[in-house]
Design a protein around this motif. Structure first.
Motif, mmCIF file in Angstrom:
data_model
loop_
_atom_site.group_PDB
_atom_site.id
_atom_site.type_symbol
_atom_site.label_atom_id
_atom_site.label_comp_id
_atom_site.label_asym_id
_atom_site.label_seq_id
_atom_site.Cartn_x
_atom_site.Cartn_y
_atom_site.Cartn_z
ATOM 1 N N ASP A 20 0.841 -1.190 0.000
ATOM 2 C CA ASP A 20 0.000 0.000 0.000
ATOM 3 C C ASP A 20 0.882 1.249 0.000
ATOM 4 O OD1 ASP A 20 -2.085 1.757 0.131
ATOM 5 O OD2 ASP A 20 -2.536 1.407 2.250
ATOM 6 N N GLY A 21 1.384 1.588 -1.183
ATOM 7 C CA GLY A 21 2.269 2.743 -1.325
ATOM 8 C C GLY A 21 2.399 3.116 -2.784
ATOM 9 N N ASP A 22 3.412 3.895 -3.103
ATOM 10 C CA ASP A 22 3.658 4.323 -4.478
ATOM 11 C C ASP A 22 5.007 3.782 -4.934
ATOM 12 O OD1 ASP A 22 1.304 5.779 -4.207
ATOM 13 O OD2 ASP A 22 2.376 7.595 -3.581
ATOM 14 N N VAL A 74 12.241 -5.699 -8.412
ATOM 15 C CA VAL A 74 11.375 -4.842 -9.218
ATOM 16 C C VAL A 74 10.815 -3.713 -8.362
ATOM 17 C CG1 VAL A 74 10.749 -6.756 -10.729
ATOM 18 C CG2 VAL A 74 9.292 -6.195 -8.769
ATOM 19 N N LYS A 75 10.432 -2.630 -9.021
ATOM 20 C CA LYS A 75 9.804 -1.498 -8.333
ATOM 21 C C LYS A 75 8.284 -1.600 -8.326
ATOM 22 C CE LYS A 75 13.426 0.960 -7.192
ATOM 23 N NZ LYS A 75 13.749 1.245 -5.768
ATOM 24 N N GLY A 76 7.750 -2.435 -9.203
ATOM 25 C CA GLY A 76 6.308 -2.587 -9.278
ATOM 26 C C GLY A 76 5.947 -3.753 -10.188
ATOM 27 N N LEU A 99 4.355 -9.733 -2.111
ATOM 28 C CA LEU A 99 4.622 -8.363 -2.542
ATOM 29 C C LEU A 99 4.492 -7.391 -1.371
ATOM 30 C CD1 LEU A 99 2.687 -8.426 -5.933
ATOM 31 C CD2 LEU A 99 5.172 -8.453 -5.632
ATOM 32 N N LYS A 100 3.504 -7.596 -0.541
ATOM 33 C CA LYS A 100 3.336 -6.730 0.629
ATOM 34 C C LYS A 100 4.520 -6.869 1.579
ATOM 35 C CE LYS A 100 -1.719 -6.865 0.444
ATOM 36 N NZ LYS A 100 -2.959 -7.414 1.055
ATOM 37 N N ILE A 129 3.145 3.759 -10.077
ATOM 38 C CA ILE A 129 1.920 3.161 -9.558
ATOM 39 C C ILE A 129 1.578 3.867 -8.253
ATOM 40 C CG2 ILE A 129 0.840 1.063 -8.668
ATOM 41 C CD1 ILE A 129 2.686 -0.559 -10.473
ATOM 42 N N THR A 130 0.370 4.393 -8.182
ATOM 43 C CA THR A 130 -0.079 5.118 -6.993
ATOM 44 C C THR A 130 -1.412 4.569 -6.517
ATOM 45 O OG1 THR A 130 -1.130 6.797 -8.401
ATOM 46 C CG2 THR A 130 1.111 7.248 -7.646
#
Length: 219
Positions: A20-22, A74-76, A99-100, A129-130
């Motif tokens: 839960d972030g960007d 990875v960043k996203g 992922l969390k 990603i936001t």
């Protein structure tokens, strides 16, 4: 809800299923039908947001074995359909929980085919990603983002040895090394010593190797 915004200011709305972030990074696509856990932990994807072309992701979960390094890089992560209930005897946790745990943002339920076509036409693009609609400052940051010193981020922090009973001594320089490479080399009776990328040549030669592998897999 989550949003993927590209540096051409196009916005894709979807659903968040990771941290839960960007997250900001270079947006690329991968065509693999399986192997998403290996992809996430592949050092060559450092600083990037990966879009999966295969639609259903997460259906066999995550385990502690199918990794290419000690952590994801990875960043996203972007997928079309995320499977919330995996089914596999080796599954230890869901992809979403993985992922969390590793603070990686992810989005599903967007048109990954359209995104892939855009990336094929325009090449690698920067994206973010936001969890909410991006702010003007976040959109501005897309034009400024660069992957800086990726090797420093993924290389081993200190030297270590593997398969010490092997017949031949092989020094391996870690520029973003996948574990599968080490596994394959060990199977050929090599005693391996993995060195950080910036190890002085004299230190490597002091180990008296029979051979040296220094292929750069990140840059």
């Amino acid at each position: 809800m989550a949003f993927l915004t590209l540096n051409d200011e196009s916005i894709y709305e979807g659903v968040s299923f990771g941290y839960d972030g960007d997250g900001i990074g270079e947006v690329v696509f991968n065509t693999g039908m399986t192997g998403y856990q290996e992809l996430l932990t592949d050092p060559s994807y450092v600083g990037q947001i990966v879009n999966m072309t295969y639609p259903l992701i997460g259906n066999y979960g995550v385990n502690a074995i199918d990794v290419e390094s000690s952590k994801p890089h990875v960043k996203g992560f972007i997928v079309r359909d995320y499977c919330e209930v995996p089914s596999n005897w080796r599954c230890e946790e869901t992809l979403a929980q993985y992922l969390k745990d590793n603070k990686i943002v992810a989005i599903h339920s967007i048109d990954t085919r359209a995104l892939t076509r855009k990336l094929r036409k325009n090449g690698t693009m920067t994206g973010i990603i936001t969890q909410k609609m991006p702010t003007p400052e976040q959109i501005l940051s897309l034009g400024e983002y660069k992957i800086i010193n990726p090797v420093d981020e993924v290389t081993a922090k200190e030297a270590y040895e593997l398969n010490e009973g092997g017949k031949y001594r092989v020094a391996v320089l870690d520029y973003g090394l996948k574990l599968n490479i080490l596994t394959s080399l060990s199977a050929h009776d090599f005693h391996l010593k993995v060195f950080p990328a910036k190890t002085p040549a004299a230190e490597i030669m002091d180990w008296n190797p029979d051979g040296i592998i220094d292929r750069k897999s990140v840059v």
